[in-house]
Design a protein around this motif. Sequence first.
Motif, PDB file in Angstrom:
ATOM      1  N   VAL A  19       0.858  -1.180   0.000  1.00 31.37           N
ATOM      2  CA  VAL A  19       0.000   0.000   0.000  1.00 31.37           C
ATOM      3  C   VAL A  19       0.895   1.231   0.000  1.00 31.37           C
ATOM      4  O   VAL A  19       1.772   1.368   0.851  1.00 31.37           O
ATOM      5  N   THR A  20       0.683   2.103  -0.991  1.00 28.80           N
ATOM      6  CA  THR A  20       1.405   3.367  -1.046  1.00 28.80           C
ATOM      7  C   THR A  20       0.404   4.494  -0.799  1.00 28.80           C
ATOM      8  O   THR A  20      -0.784   4.238  -0.612  1.00 28.80           O
ATOM      9  N   SER A  21       0.861   5.698  -0.840  1.00 31.23           N
ATOM     10  CA  SER A  21      -0.048   6.829  -0.634  1.00 31.23           C
ATOM     11  C   SER A  21      -0.979   7.038  -1.826  1.00 31.23           C
ATOM     12  O   SER A  21      -1.983   7.736  -1.715  1.00 31.23           O
ATOM     13  N   THR A  22      -0.662   6.398  -2.969  1.00 32.07           N
ATOM     14  CA  THR A  22      -1.461   6.618  -4.174  1.00 32.07           C
ATOM     15  C   THR A  22      -2.169   5.376  -4.716  1.00 32.07           C
ATOM     16  O   THR A  22      -3.015   5.497  -5.592  1.00 32.07           O
ATOM     17  N   SER A  23      -1.820   4.171  -4.219  1.00 31.22           N
ATOM     18  CA  SER A  23      -2.449   2.961  -4.760  1.00 31.22           C
ATOM     19  C   SER A  23      -2.207   1.736  -3.879  1.00 31.22           C
ATOM     20  O   SER A  23      -1.374   1.755  -2.982  1.00 31.22           O
ATOM     21  N   VAL A  24      -2.958   0.686  -4.186  1.00 29.20           N
ATOM     22  CA  VAL A  24      -2.748  -0.637  -3.594  1.00 29.20           C
ATOM     23  C   VAL A  24      -2.196  -1.505  -4.712  1.00 29.20           C
ATOM     24  O   VAL A  24      -2.815  -1.627  -5.774  1.00 29.20           O
ATOM     25  N   ILE A  25      -1.015  -2.082  -4.493  1.00 28.87           N
ATOM     26  CA  ILE A  25      -0.323  -2.805  -5.551  1.00 28.87           C
ATOM     27  C   ILE A  25      -0.166  -4.272  -5.169  1.00 28.87           C
ATOM     28  O   ILE A  25       0.481  -4.594  -4.176  1.00 28.87           O
ATOM     29  N   PHE A  26      -0.776  -5.150  -5.975  1.00 32.53           N
ATOM     30  CA  PHE A  26      -0.591  -6.593  -5.821  1.00 32.53           C
ATOM     31  C   PHE A  26       0.507  -7.017  -6.786  1.00 32.53           C
ATOM     32  O   PHE A  26       0.526  -6.590  -7.935  1.00 32.53           O
ATOM     33  N   THR A  27       1.418  -7.864  -6.313  1.00 33.71           N
ATOM     34  CA  THR A  27       2.520  -8.336  -7.149  1.00 33.71           C
ATOM     35  C   THR A  27       2.190  -9.687  -7.753  1.00 33.71           C
ATOM     36  O   THR A  27       1.702 -10.581  -7.070  1.00 33.71           O
ATOM     37  N   LEU A  28       2.464  -9.816  -9.044  1.00 32.64           N
ATOM     38  CA  LEU A  28       2.359 -11.087  -9.762  1.00 32.64           C
ATOM     39  C   LEU A  28       3.768 -11.523 -10.150  1.00 32.64           C
ATOM     40  O   LEU A  28       4.663 -10.685 -10.313  1.00 32.64           O
ATOM     41  N   PRO A  29       3.992 -12.822 -10.305  1.00 30.65           N
ATOM     42  CA  PRO A  29       5.323 -13.289 -10.704  1.00 30.65           C
ATOM     43  C   PRO A  29       5.764 -12.659 -12.024  1.00 30.65           C
ATOM     44  O   PRO A  29       4.940 -12.359 -12.887  1.00 30.65           O
ATOM     45  N   ASN A  30       7.071 -12.498 -12.183  1.00 33.82           N
ATOM     46  CA  ASN A  30       7.604 -11.977 -13.442  1.00 33.82           C
ATOM     47  C   ASN A  30       7.166 -12.857 -14.604  1.00 33.82           C
ATOM     48  O   ASN A  30       6.991 -14.061 -14.452  1.00 33.82           O
ATOM     49  N   ASN A  31       6.993 -12.246 -15.745  1.00 33.03           N
ATOM     50  CA  ASN A  31       6.616 -12.925 -16.993  1.00 33.03           C
ATOM     51  C   ASN A  31       5.246 -13.599 -16.935  1.00 33.03           C
ATOM     52  O   ASN A  31       4.988 -14.544 -17.674  1.00 33.03           O
ATOM     53  N   THR A  32       4.364 -13.102 -16.090  1.00 35.30           N
ATOM     54  CA  THR A  32       3.033 -13.688 -15.945  1.00 35.30           C
ATOM     55  C   THR A  32       2.303 -13.770 -17.281  1.00 35.30           C
ATOM     56  O   THR A  32       1.705 -14.787 -17.606  1.00 35.30           O
ATOM     57  N   PHE A  33       2.326 -12.717 -18.070  1.00 37.52           N
ATOM     58  CA  PHE A  33       1.576 -12.693 -19.320  1.00 37.52           C
ATOM     59  C   PHE A  33       2.458 -12.914 -20.550  1.00 37.52           C
ATOM     60  O   PHE A  33       2.037 -12.682 -21.673  1.00 37.52           O
ATOM     61  N   LEU A  34       3.674 -13.396 -20.351  1.00 38.17           N
ATOM     62  CA  LEU A  34       4.639 -13.517 -21.444  1.00 38.17           C
ATOM     63  C   LEU A  34       4.123 -14.372 -22.597  1.00 38.17           C
ATOM     64  O   LEU A  34       4.208 -13.996 -23.753  1.00 38.17           O
ATOM     65  N   TYR A  35       3.557 -15.531 -22.296  1.00 34.84           N
ATOM     66  CA  TYR A  35       3.113 -16.431 -23.353  1.00 34.84           C
ATOM     67  C   TYR A  35       1.599 -16.448 -23.536  1.00 34.84           C
ATOM     68  O   TYR A  35       1.060 -17.355 -24.149  1.00 34.84           O
ATOM     69  N   PRO A  59      -6.750   3.295  -5.871  1.00 29.94           N
ATOM     70  CA  PRO A  59      -6.908   2.389  -7.013  1.00 29.94           C
ATOM     71  C   PRO A  59      -6.071   1.121  -6.838  1.00 29.94           C
ATOM     72  O   PRO A  59      -5.018   1.135  -6.206  1.00 29.94           O
ATOM     73  N   ILE A  60      -6.567   0.028  -7.425  1.00 33.93           N
ATOM     74  CA  ILE A  60      -5.862  -1.252  -7.414  1.00 33.93           C
ATOM     75  C   ILE A  60      -4.965  -1.332  -8.640  1.00 33.93           C
ATOM     76  O   ILE A  60      -5.360  -0.980  -9.747  1.00 33.93           O
ATOM     77  N   MET A  61      -3.735  -1.827  -8.418  1.00 34.43           N
ATOM     78  CA  MET A  61      -2.794  -2.025  -9.512  1.00 34.43           C
ATOM     79  C   MET A  61      -2.120  -3.377  -9.340  1.00 34.43           C
ATOM     80  O   MET A  61      -2.088  -3.919  -8.235  1.00 34.43           O
ATOM     81  N   PHE A  62      -1.598  -3.912 -10.438  1.00 38.22           N
ATOM     82  CA  PHE A  62      -0.797  -5.122 -10.387  1.00 38.22           C
ATOM     83  C   PHE A  62       0.615  -4.783 -10.837  1.00 38.22           C
ATOM     84  O   PHE A  62       0.806  -4.015 -11.782  1.00 38.22           O
ATOM     85  N   LYS A  63       1.591  -5.346 -10.136  1.00 38.53           N
ATOM     86  CA  LYS A  63       3.000  -5.138 -10.480  1.00 38.53           C
ATOM     87  C   LYS A  63       3.528  -6.431 -11.108  1.00 38.53           C
ATOM     88  O   LYS A  63       3.478  -7.497 -10.488  1.00 38.53           O
ATOM     89  N   ILE A  64       4.010  -6.305 -12.344  1.00 38.48           N
ATOM     90  CA  ILE A  64       4.562  -7.431 -13.090  1.00 38.48           C
ATOM     91  C   ILE A  64       5.858  -6.949 -13.733  1.00 38.48           C
ATOM     92  O   ILE A  64       5.866  -5.926 -14.425  1.00 38.48           O
ATOM     93  N   ASN A  65       6.954  -7.651 -13.503  1.00 36.32           N
ATOM     94  CA  ASN A  65       8.259  -7.266 -14.068  1.00 36.32           C
ATOM     95  C   ASN A  65       8.616  -5.821 -13.714  1.00 36.32           C
ATOM     96  O   ASN A  65       9.127  -5.074 -14.539  1.00 36.32           O
ATOM     97  N   ASN A  66       8.306  -5.405 -12.504  1.00 34.63           N
ATOM     98  CA  ASN A  66       8.584  -4.057 -11.994  1.00 34.63           C
ATOM     99  C   ASN A  66       7.823  -2.953 -12.719  1.00 34.63           C
ATOM    100  O   ASN A  66       8.131  -1.784 -12.570  1.00 34.63           O
ATOM    101  N   ASP A  67       6.843  -3.309 -13.532  1.00 37.51           N
ATOM    102  CA  ASP A  67       5.938  -2.336 -14.150  1.00 37.51           C
ATOM    103  C   ASP A  67       4.579  -2.486 -13.478  1.00 37.51           C
ATOM    104  O   ASP A  67       4.193  -3.583 -13.088  1.00 37.51           O
TER     105      ASP A  67
END
Length: 107
Positions: A19-35, A59-67
């Motif tokens: 949780v940051t001051s601007t969003s809630v960020i859930f982390t997904l494993p790297n390369n989740t959507f690669l293939y 707002p909800i966000m997802f973090k994948i590959n540091n993006d």
Amino acid sequence: MSYPIRYGGRLFETTGVEVTSTSVIFTLPNNTFLYSAPCGIVPIHIKQDIPSGTTQTLPIMFKINNDTQSVVLPNGTSLTAAGITSGVYLFFYDKRFDVLQIIGVNS
């Protein structure tokens, strides 16, 4: 026959929440959507609860590959912390337009 929307047959799971001051960020494993297909239905298991005391309008966000990828509702507005808890949700993901939309949740 080829269908434009596909289901990849794989359940993705979050590995953390921040949780940051601007969003809630859930982390997904790297390369989740690669293939994954260019667009399709993606099931995601949100394993972590949002910490109590979190501002419900973040707002909800997802973090994948540091993006980070924002999540929108079907009406185009951002999904907020008030609209989600831990559990399995379906999302529509479109790589071409960089859209991650939750399906069937009102917030």
